[in-house]
Design a protein around this motif. Structure first.
Motif, PDB file in Angstrom:
ATOM      1  N   ALA A 127       0.885  -1.173   0.000  1.00 31.34           N
ATOM      2  CA  ALA A 127       0.000   0.000   0.000  1.00 31.34           C
ATOM      3  C   ALA A 127       0.914   1.211   0.000  1.00 31.34           C
ATOM      4  N   LEU A 142      -3.706   1.125   4.895  1.00 23.83           N
ATOM      5  CA  LEU A 142      -3.402  -0.305   4.789  1.00 23.83           C
ATOM      6  C   LEU A 142      -4.670  -1.168   4.722  1.00 23.83           C
ATOM      7  N   ARG A 145      -5.713  -4.047   2.154  1.00 24.30           N
ATOM      8  CA  ARG A 145      -4.617  -4.321   1.213  1.00 24.30           C
ATOM      9  C   ARG A 145      -3.849  -5.563   1.646  1.00 24.30           C
ATOM     10  N   ARG A 146      -3.000  -6.057   0.720  1.00 26.06           N
ATOM     11  CA  ARG A 146      -2.191  -7.230   1.028  1.00 26.06           C
ATOM     12  C   ARG A 146      -0.921  -6.860   1.774  1.00 26.06           C
ATOM     13  N   CYS A 147      -0.467  -7.775   2.621  1.00 25.56           N
ATOM     14  CA  CYS A 147       0.853  -7.621   3.233  1.00 25.56           C
ATOM     15  C   CYS A 147       1.603  -8.935   3.021  1.00 25.56           C
ATOM     16  N   MET A 172      -5.031  -5.587   7.295  1.00 25.14           N
ATOM     17  CA  MET A 172      -4.424  -6.112   6.055  1.00 25.14           C
ATOM     18  C   MET A 172      -4.698  -7.610   5.876  1.00 25.14           C
TER      19      MET A 172
END
Ligand code: NAD
Length: 311
Positions: A127, A142, A145-147, A172
């Protein structure tokens, strides 16, 4: 929400570190948040905005009694910052980072941690925006969103769980992959587009200096959409270029080859070849869908919706 840390240190209270702290505080997931930074002015902004409880410029004072550390500084500085914290950090504290490059960063941090490398797990929250500093941090950056986590063979199961819980607490979706896979993928979909945007702006600016009518004055949607990310921090992107050098070089070569194919087709006046290149890209791009808008746009849209509901 379950508390994921009593005393959290954010080293580098910028866009990412600041947004993470804001998200965790908004959800009541942390006790005290200590911001470690090098710029007094940025730390003042972070305090004023309520992002951190306490500002420190001395790593040892920041590390004392911490139980979780997130290092969110430019990638070439991550290992030195971990090193500066080690003398005072309790042995039970878990460490992660937010760096956009993983293999070289993870290797450097593991070298510093030696026998205690089990307490470290690399992270990359996917992000961001082109803005930087605590002033740019927002609580929902965040969200959703992907982490990507890149645990090494020495990362303990307890560290992994803790780092998963950290990013999940910020909203996330967490997944894991090997650091080398991460660096190959992000060289293509993040580092190359940034480098290409910087190069495009420079290419136009170089020619512009020679003309009487400045082309940049006429830059509209297409140019501005593509080059938004060229307004990003040069310090951060310099570090990414250096830390992911091999994969970025491969990605730039691939891009040059694709550009060369179009150049050849244009040079030959080969309409079929031009159309084939463009059509292949159009199909692939349409499958991707649209990117979620950056947080500032989301905020404006929400305010607009509230106003129209109020009418
Ligand atoms: P930023 O410039 O907004 O924040 C970085 C902060 O680190 C600044 O406040 C700076 O003063 C501080 N800093 C630099 N050196 C320091 C040091 N030695 N000790 C303490 N503080 C120091 O940058 P950002 O966008 O938040 O990026 C932080 C990290 O997150 C980078 O590793 C970057 O690769 C990664 N990242 C960035 C994005 C993005 O789109 N911006 C997305 C994902 C990950």
């Amino acid at each position: 929400m379950r508390r994921i840390a009593d005393r959290l240190v954010i080293a580098g209270v910028g866009l990412i570190g600041g947004s993470l702290a804001m998200a965790l505080r908004a959800r009541g997931a942390v006790g005290e948040v200590i911001g470690l930074g090098r710029s007094a002015e940025n730390l003042r902004v972070a305090r004023r905005r309520g992002i951190i409880d306490r500002a420190e410029r001395d790593p040892e004072r920041a590390a004392r009694d911490a139980d979780l550390v997130v290092v969110a500084v430019p990638v070439q500085t991550i290992a030195p910052v971990v090193s500066s914290l080690m003398r005072a950090l309790p042995p039970t504290a878990v460490i992660t980072d937010a760096g956009s490059v993983k293999s070289s960063v993870v290797a450097a941090v593991e070298r510093i941690l030696g026998d205690t490398a089990g307490r470290f797990c690399g992270s990359h929250p996917i992000a961001g925006t082109e803005h930087s500093g605590a002033v740019a941090a927002v609580p929902d950056l965040l969200e959703g969103r992907r982490c990507v986590l890149t645990p090494g063979p020495r990362t303990t199961a307890a560290t992994r769980r803790r780092v998963h819980a950290l990013w999940e607490a910020a909203g996330m979706r967490v997944e894991e992959m090997p650091a080398a896979t991460h660096d190959r993928i992000f060289a293509l979909v993040s580092h190359l587009p940034h480098v290409a945007a910087f190069a495009l702006v420079n290419a136009v600016a170089d020619v512009d200096q020679q003309g009487t009518r400045r082309a940049l004055a006429y830059a509209a949607g297409g140019f501005k959409d593509w080059t938004r990310i060229a307004a990003s921090s040069p310090e951060m992107w310099r570090d990414i270029c250096l830390a992911n050098r091999e994969e970025l070089l491969r990605a730039i070569d691939g891009f040059s080859a694709a550009l060369e194919r179009i150049r050849d087709a244009v040079g030959l006046g080969d309409a079929a070849a031009i159309a084939a290149e463009l059509a292949r890209a159009q199909v692939t791009r349409r499958r991707l869908g649209t990117a979620p808008p950056p947080p500032a746009v989301r905020l404006r849209a929400r305010r607009g919706a509230r106003r129209s509901r109020g009418r």
